[in-house]
Design a protein around this motif. Structure first.
Motif, PDB file in Angstrom:
ATOM      1  N   VAL A   1       0.868  -1.186   0.000  1.00 20.39           N
ATOM      2  CA  VAL A   1       0.000   0.000   0.000  1.00 20.39           C
ATOM      3  C   VAL A   1       0.900   1.229   0.000  1.00 20.39           C
ATOM      4  O   VAL A   1       2.045   1.177   0.461  1.00 20.39           O
ATOM      5  N   GLY A   2       0.350   2.348  -0.530  1.00 21.76           N
ATOM      6  CA  GLY A   2       1.135   3.577  -0.589  1.00 21.76           C
ATOM      7  C   GLY A   2       1.830   3.707  -1.933  1.00 21.76           C
ATOM      8  O   GLY A   2       1.801   2.781  -2.750  1.00 21.76           O
ATOM      9  N   PRO A   3       2.461   4.847  -2.177  1.00 25.15           N
ATOM     10  CA  PRO A   3       3.097   5.104  -3.464  1.00 25.15           C
ATOM     11  C   PRO A   3       4.379   4.297  -3.670  1.00 25.15           C
ATOM     12  O   PRO A   3       4.974   3.798  -2.711  1.00 25.15           O
ATOM     13  N   ASP A   4       4.817   4.170  -4.952  1.00 25.96           N
ATOM     14  CA  ASP A   4       6.011   3.403  -5.309  1.00 25.96           C
ATOM     15  C   ASP A   4       7.301   4.174  -5.042  1.00 25.96           C
ATOM     16  O   ASP A   4       8.395   3.628  -5.223  1.00 25.96           O
ATOM     17  N   SER A   5       7.165   5.425  -4.687  1.00 27.62           N
ATOM     18  CA  SER A   5       8.344   6.192  -4.279  1.00 27.62           C
ATOM     19  C   SER A   5       7.842   7.269  -3.333  1.00 27.62           C
ATOM     20  O   SER A   5       6.649   7.589  -3.338  1.00 27.62           O
ATOM     21  N   GLY A   6       8.718   7.797  -2.532  1.00 29.74           N
ATOM     22  CA  GLY A   6       8.225   8.818  -1.620  1.00 29.74           C
ATOM     23  C   GLY A   6       9.119   8.998  -0.426  1.00 29.74           C
ATOM     24  O   GLY A   6      10.268   8.550  -0.413  1.00 29.74           O
ATOM     25  N   PRO A   7       8.588   9.634   0.624  1.00 26.27           N
ATOM     26  CA  PRO A   7       9.426   9.981   1.765  1.00 26.27           C
ATOM     27  C   PRO A   7       9.819   8.781   2.628  1.00 26.27           C
ATOM     28  O   PRO A   7      10.906   8.774   3.202  1.00 26.27           O
ATOM     29  N   ILE A   8       8.925   7.768   2.713  1.00 23.25           N
ATOM     30  CA  ILE A   8       9.255   6.687   3.668  1.00 23.25           C
ATOM     31  C   ILE A   8       8.613   5.364   3.265  1.00 23.25           C
ATOM     32  O   ILE A   8       7.453   5.319   2.863  1.00 23.25           O
ATOM     33  N   ALA A   9       9.413   4.317   3.339  1.00 17.79           N
ATOM     34  CA  ALA A   9       8.901   2.963   3.107  1.00 17.79           C
ATOM     35  C   ALA A   9       9.079   2.157   4.389  1.00 17.79           C
ATOM     36  O   ALA A   9      10.127   2.241   5.037  1.00 17.79           O
ATOM     37  N   VAL A  10       8.049   1.423   4.742  1.00 16.18           N
ATOM     38  CA  VAL A  10       8.130   0.508   5.882  1.00 16.18           C
ATOM     39  C   VAL A  10       8.264  -0.891   5.299  1.00 16.18           C
ATOM     40  O   VAL A  10       7.385  -1.361   4.588  1.00 16.18           O
ATOM     41  N   VAL A  11       9.412  -1.533   5.572  1.00 15.68           N
ATOM     42  CA  VAL A  11       9.730  -2.816   4.951  1.00 15.68           C
ATOM     43  C   VAL A  11       9.653  -3.914   6.003  1.00 15.68           C
ATOM     44  O   VAL A  11      10.336  -3.845   7.025  1.00 15.68           O
ATOM     45  N   GLY A  12       8.813  -4.902   5.733  1.00 13.49           N
ATOM     46  CA  GLY A  12       8.684  -5.999   6.678  1.00 13.49           C
ATOM     47  C   GLY A  12       8.813  -7.343   6.000  1.00 13.49           C
ATOM     48  O   GLY A  12       8.959  -7.440   4.773  1.00 13.49           O
TER      49      GLY A  12
ATOM     50  N   SER B   1       4.612   4.169   2.609  1.00  9.60           N
ATOM     51  CA  SER B   1       4.416   2.967   1.798  1.00  9.60           C
ATOM     52  C   SER B   1       4.800   1.725   2.604  1.00  9.60           C
ATOM     53  O   SER B   1       5.688   1.776   3.450  1.00  9.60           O
ATOM     54  N   HIS B   2       4.127   0.620   2.291  1.00 14.23           N
ATOM     55  CA  HIS B   2       4.443  -0.662   2.924  1.00 14.23           C
ATOM     56  C   HIS B   2       4.982  -1.634   1.869  1.00 14.23           C
ATOM     57  O   HIS B   2       4.334  -1.892   0.865  1.00 14.23           O
ATOM     58  N   ILE B   3       6.186  -2.160   2.120  1.00 11.73           N
ATOM     59  CA  ILE B   3       6.798  -3.192   1.263  1.00 11.73           C
ATOM     60  C   ILE B   3       6.955  -4.430   2.132  1.00 11.73           C
ATOM     61  O   ILE B   3       7.453  -4.332   3.262  1.00 11.73           O
ATOM     62  N   HIS B   4       6.506  -5.586   1.622  1.00 13.82           N
ATOM     63  CA  HIS B   4       6.615  -6.789   2.458  1.00 13.82           C
ATOM     64  C   HIS B   4       7.265  -7.914   1.660  1.00 13.82           C
ATOM     65  O   HIS B   4       6.819  -8.268   0.579  1.00 13.82           O
ATOM     66  N   LEU B   5       8.324  -8.484   2.217  1.00 15.00           N
ATOM     67  CA  LEU B   5       9.113  -9.481   1.486  1.00 15.00           C
ATOM     68  C   LEU B   5       8.632 -10.896   1.783  1.00 15.00           C
ATOM     69  O   LEU B   5       8.427 -11.262   2.945  1.00 15.00           O
ATOM     70  N   THR B   6       8.485 -11.696   0.738  1.00 17.34           N
ATOM     71  CA  THR B   6       8.281 -13.140   0.865  1.00 17.34           C
ATOM     72  C   THR B   6       9.594 -13.855   0.580  1.00 17.34           C
ATOM     73  O   THR B   6       9.962 -14.806   1.244  1.00 17.34           O
ATOM     74  N   HIS B   7      10.302 -13.378  -0.454  1.00 18.82           N
ATOM     75  CA  HIS B   7      11.577 -13.982  -0.840  1.00 18.82           C
ATOM     76  C   HIS B   7      12.698 -13.243  -0.111  1.00 18.82           C
ATOM     77  O   HIS B   7      13.024 -12.114  -0.430  1.00 18.82           O
ATOM     78  N   ILE B   8      13.254 -13.926   0.886  1.00 22.90           N
ATOM     79  CA  ILE B   8      14.300 -13.317   1.710  1.00 22.90           C
ATOM     80  C   ILE B   8      15.672 -13.575   1.094  1.00 22.90           C
ATOM     81  O   ILE B   8      16.580 -12.765   1.220  1.00 22.90           O
ATOM     82  N   TRP B   9      15.825 -14.760   0.470  1.00 18.95           N
ATOM     83  CA  TRP B   9      17.082 -15.062  -0.220  1.00 18.95           C
ATOM     84  C   TRP B   9      16.824 -16.019  -1.361  1.00 18.95           C
ATOM     85  O   TRP B   9      16.301 -17.081  -1.104  1.00 18.95           O
ATOM     86  N   PRO B  10      17.175 -15.694  -2.585  1.00 17.25           N
ATOM     87  CA  PRO B  10      17.701 -14.387  -2.938  1.00 17.25           C
ATOM     88  C   PRO B  10      16.597 -13.335  -2.846  1.00 17.25           C
ATOM     89  O   PRO B  10      15.418 -13.657  -2.954  1.00 17.25           O
ATOM     90  N   LEU B  11      17.015 -12.085  -2.702  1.00 12.70           N
ATOM     91  CA  LEU B  11      16.055 -10.985  -2.649  1.00 12.70           C
ATOM     92  C   LEU B  11      15.566 -10.687  -4.071  1.00 12.70           C
ATOM     93  O   LEU B  11      16.270 -10.972  -5.046  1.00 12.70           O
ATOM     94  N   PRO B  12      14.361 -10.147  -4.202  1.00 11.37           N
ATOM     95  CA  PRO B  12      13.855  -9.828  -5.532  1.00 11.37           C
ATOM     96  C   PRO B  12      14.837  -8.914  -6.282  1.00 11.37           C
ATOM     97  O   PRO B  12      15.462  -8.026  -5.686  1.00 11.37           O
ATOM     98  N   ALA B  13      14.932  -9.126  -7.595  1.00  4.11           N
ATOM     99  CA  ALA B  13      15.954  -8.461  -8.397  1.00  4.11           C
ATOM    100  C   ALA B  13      15.825  -6.930  -8.368  1.00  4.11           C
ATOM    101  O   ALA B  13      16.821  -6.216  -8.458  1.00  4.11           O
TER     102      ALA B  13
END
Lengths: 340, 626
Positions: free
Chosen positions: B520-531, B554-566
């Motif tokens: 959720v949130g924009p693809d670029s901006g002041p702050i991303a919360v990465v979980g 913005s919220h970015i959430h990772l499923t692939h921890i290794w390798p990380l998405p390209a």
């Protein structure tokens, strides 16, 4: 009409790989390798259905020299890999090759559980009473007082008896052989292979570099007759050059003693007859040590029971099917609700 | 009296219930009070009423801790309602406290003005003392800020089940169903499913079943017919608005993992061999799979963690899909075996249901502190694939992805779940597995040009040739193998080459996984919360709430921890600030900093409890304003 050409009978050489064997010159492992290759040829083993699995140690290099499938795993854990292989494909003919450190020290726990489960495979324990690959430290089968790089003043720990441990763990087939006795070894291996369940075979193996001659008091050519007893089911437990010595239950005690036929009124009828289904007798035979007793070799114990794989299959057969294996039906079982 | 009751019932039916968009209920009692069962039944009822929901079972490590103690308190929390539910909730609207210890432990989580149901029958001097109360909180005014409903549940239950001839002990065990009946009334939930469940569960002891049904009905009836001190008439939760159409069920993380593995194995055309050793909180996956033989599943309870890992590798070696499962300390024991699986390049799935550590730590409490262990935790250069599930239902999809990557790339895959995800439940739109794309394994059968380490030039995966295949007999093991022949090799240059190719194979997987997107949130901006992992719910809700307030985040959430998405490095570069909330002291944070030199900061919590939405909102806001 199709003409089926019967496959050419394989020889011992057909079970050898092109890899250079890297054991020390004169190592007992060469003799065992030869014995195993001969056995596989004798029993008509199918190379692609045969798997050799080992842990770590000198003995563990064995699979590299067998022209079958082979898996050289990690220290002490070969029984667990073998169990996984048999879980996935019970049809495979699996041989585990281990040493005294691998099987009885770091992997002791796995050996116990392999035996109590009775997984259908052959377990060969090459016992040389020493750590060879790490350069000569004492092992769990080394006799107390063994001087080694890690015990310069002699070891303190008491040794473990591999065959007694196997019997206590619930093994249904326990046998012994000697690396250099090539006439005897293949026969034991053939029996081990024929047995359904875990077949435990301890092979006394001479480490020429770090423990040379440790078994010579009963394996040297001139000692065999007087200090070994090759047991056979249904035959009297006799030994000695003229089979004049034998084993006898000591009157009034749960003990066996060595007697001589013709002395003290002992006749052939007084000699114990080997019953390989008798676990008490097997335990007594396994415990015999020189010089008071001969060392027993051959099949000490064989009393088949359902294998682990057979047990698993039986459970599978009696487990009722709920969906006929339909995963979609499984996901839709229980409480569901429709949103329109 | 009878007339009076009838009048009150009528009155109750027209009295307004308190409207809530969603509600958080926490059931708390002794370990032996049956709070988990009560919570489970409430969850089912809420789900069938069409609510969104998320649950959080929170129980002690002791099976039956001493009665009445604070450390023996076992709780079950559910957040349910009409809005999209993403967490088990922050503060509770309703606390059910079956004894003083439960009240003592849980009161701090109750909203100001929230409702407390207490069993006054358990508020005796002994229990108060055990809980650590110097005075009775029901009498000393300390609960004045709440709405307290005092019921002698113990006595009311005994009265309700009198006719069934149970022992006093057995009768008191019906307390939880009496309470459930009362709470059902509070939320106007239906009792039928619970009645059916009780009759099925106690089919062999119908008197127990009927006593519990009677207790349930009595609790419900009391709610309908009695008046609480301040005239409170219960809650009303409107029906859920827009859910995707289809057939739903509730699913727990451990079930979803089991079913995902089975589905993945089917898509790969393999049997599943699941090898495990019991450990909290991972054992439930073993339990689920152990009854699934008809789906080509074998389970093996090994003698220890090491044996479990090795047996799974042995199964894969023989052509099955080997899976092993544990929690952090058990994964540590499996480390050497995982290294072998990396060396011989064999499919293996290692499931880690993480718990709080180090060592035994807090076995029943959640944490996500095994990311270092998963990514880095082996001797030598030994890369593998690491995936993380974000919610109970997500476990299904991630388990399938684990099978796909393990079989396609001949590699171990570490699948990270945690105690929270494993035990929590949520509604799940049941997928049609026939609509999923299969990824069948092709075992090598062609002897032409074969050696065990002959590689697919595109994926770099080696050939999978299984015992039983004619003319492909070969030997593999932990000793380094020659790149060109698969034989043992001690050649220095060859080891360099093999190390490089093992890493390149795993890194190349980045091209075969989805590009990282923004939740959720924009693809670029002041702050991303990465979980990553189970912090998905609280992060997503916190960020959504801030967006609703007009803030840009913005919220970015990772499923692939290794390798990380390209594309992850590039994506993170679009943000001025990066915040990484984790239930550890900053493990993904370190990975992101080291991989991308990203100026990331952590929000870290290791209390054994999930993040609260409110605490994340505050932390994110503070960073935005900093």
């Amino acid at each position: 009409m199709n003409v089926v050409t019967p496959p050419a009978k394989l020889t011992a050489k057909d079970f050898a790989t092109d890899q250079e064997v890297r054991w020390c010159p004169g190592c007992g492992d060469y003799a065992i390798l030869k014995g195993v290759q001969k056995t596989l040829a004798d029993i008509g083993a199918v190379p692609e259905k045969t798997v050799f699995i080992s842990g770590i140690g000198c003995a563990a290099r064995f699979p590299y020299y067998m022209a079958t499938y082979g898996f050289h795993t990690i220290h002490g854990r070969a029984p667990t890999f073998a169990t996984g292989v048999k879980l996935a494909n019970p049809e495979l003919d699996v041989w585990v090759v281990s040493g005294d450190g691998d099987a009885l020290s770091i992997g002791g726990n796995h050996l116990i559980h392999l035996l109590r489960r009775n997984v259908n495979l052959q377990f060969l324990l090459f016992n040389n009473e020493i750590y060879g690959l790490t350069k000569g430290q004492y092992s769990p089968t080394s006799r107390a007082g063994t001087r080694s790089p890690s015990t310069p003043m002699g070891s303190v720990d008491n040794p473990i008896s591999a065959t007694q441990l196997a019997l206590a763990a619930g093994a249904r087939f326990v046998a012994r052989a000697v690396d250099s006795q090539q006439k005897h070894l293949p026969g034991v291996l053939v029996r081990a292979h024929a047995h359904i369940g875990t077949s435990f075979v301890e092979i006394f193996q001479n480490c020429i570099v770090y423990n040379d001659g440790v078994f010579s008091d009963f394996t040297a050519k001139d000692k065999i007759a007087g200090s070994q007893i090759a047991v056979e089911h249904g035959k009297p437990l006799t030994f000695g050059a003229d089979s004049q010595m034998g084993l006898h239950i000591k009157p009034g005690a749960f003990e066996i003693e060595v007697v001589t036929i013709g002395e003290d009124g002992i006749t052939e009828a007084d000699i114990l007859v080997h019953d390989e289904t008798n676990k008490v007798l097997a335990t007594l035979l396994a415990g015999m040590q020189g010089p008071a007793f001969p060392v027993a070799i051959g099949v000490l114990y064989c009393d088949p029971a359902p294998s682990y794989e057979q047990g698993i299959e039986a459970v599978k057969q009696r487990t009722p099917s709920k969906t006929g294996g339909d995963i979609n039906a499984l996901l839709r079982s229980g409480h569901t609700w429709q949103v329109d | 009296m009878d007339t009076n009751t009838a009048l009150k019932t009528e009155f109750n039916d027209v009295a307004p219930r308190q409207q809530l968009e969603s509600a958080v209920v926490r059931f708390a009692g002794d370990s032996g009070d049956g709070m988990q069962v009560t919570g489970g039944q409430f969850t089912l009822s809420a789900a069938l009423a069409g609510n969104n929901l998320a649950t959080f079972p929170d129980f002690p490590a002791e099976i039956r801790a001493p009665v009445g103690t604070t450390f023996g308190v076992s709780s079950f929390q559910i957040n349910f309602g009409s809005r999209v539910i993403k967490t088990s909730g922050d503060e509770f609207d309703l606390l059910v406290a079956m004894n003083p210890a439960a009240l003592f432990v849980e009161l701090k989580g109750l909203k100001p003005g929230g409702v407390i149901i207490v069993d006054t029958g358990s508020f005796n001097a002994r229990n108060l003392r055990k809980a650590g109360y110097l005075a009775n909180p029901l009498e000393d005014g300390s609960l004045d800020g709440y709405r307290v409903i005092e019921l002698d549940i113990s006595q009311l239950t005994l009265d309700a089940v009198k006719e069934f001839g149970l022992t006093n002990k057995e009768a008191l065990r019906c307390k939880n169903f009496w309470t459930l009946g009362y709470v059902f009334w509070m939320f106007a939930n239906k009792r039928k499913e619970t009645v059916d469940w009780l009759r099925q569960k106690f089919a062999k002891r119908p008197e127990i079943a009927e006593a519990n049904v009677a207790a349930l009905n009595a609790g419900h009836a009391l709610g309908e017919t009695s008046e609480t001190a301040d005239g409170f008439q219960g809650f009303a939760i409107p029906q859920k608005e827009h859910a995707e159409p289809g057939l739903y069920r509730t699913v727990m993380g451990s079930e979803a993992i089991a079913w995902g593995l089975v589905t993945g194995a089917k898509l790969a055309g393999l049997n599943l061999t699941f090898c495990s050793y019991p450990i909290t909180p991972a054992s439930s996956v073993l339990h689920t799979l152990s009854n699934m033989g008809e789906y080509n599943v074998s389970t093996f309870q090994a003698e220890d963690e090491i044996a479990a890992a090795c047996a799974a590798i042995g199964a894969s070696y023989a052509g099955s899909l080997g899976v092993t499962s544990s929690s952090g300390p058990g994964i540590a024991l499996k480390g050497e075996a995982i290294g072998l699986a990396i060396g011989i390049e064999i499919p293996l799935i290692v499931l880690n249901t993480q718990r709080a550590g180090p060592s035994t730590g807090l076995p029943t409490k959640t944490e996500q502190s095994d990311l270092y262990q998963a990514v880095y935790g082996r001797n030598a250069d030994s890369p593998l694939v690491v995936l993380a599930a974000r919610s109970p239902a997500d476990c299904f999809d991630v388990a399938i992805e684990a099978v796909r990557l393990a079989t396609k790339y001949m590699t171990p895959v570490m699948l990270l779940s945690d105690g929270y995800i494993g035990n929590a439940a949520e509604p799940w739109l049941i997928p049609d597995i026939d609509a999923l794309t299969p990824f069948p394994v092709q075992f090598r059968t062609d002897p032409e040009g074969f050696h065990p380490f002959v590689r697919n030039p595109e994926t770099l995966a080696r050939a999978w040739a299984i015992p039983g295949t004619p003319d492909l007999m070969h030997r593999i093991g932990g000793i380094e193998k020659d790149y060109d022949s698969g034989h043992i090799s001690y050649d220095p240059d060859n080891h360099q080459k093999m190390t490089t190719v093992r890493a390149a194979k795993i890194n190349g997987i980045a091209r075969d996984i989805p590009e990282q997107s923004v939740e959720v949130g924009p693809d670029s901006g002041p702050i991303a919360v990465v979980g990553w992992g189970s912090t998905y719910g609280p992060i997503n809700r916190a960020v959504s709430n801030l967006l609703d307030q007009g803030k840009t985040v913005s919220h970015i959430h990772l499923t692939h921890i290794w390798p990380l998405p390209a594309n992850l490095g590039e994506l993170l570069g679009q943000f001025d600030k990066i915040l990484v909330p984790e239930m550890n002291t900053g493990q993904l944070l370190t990975v992101l900093r080291s991989e991308f030199l990203a100026p990331a900061k952590g929000i870290n919590k290791v209390t054994g409890q999930p993040f609260k939405i409110r605490e994340l909102e505050l932390a994110i806001t503070a960073e935005m304003e900093a």
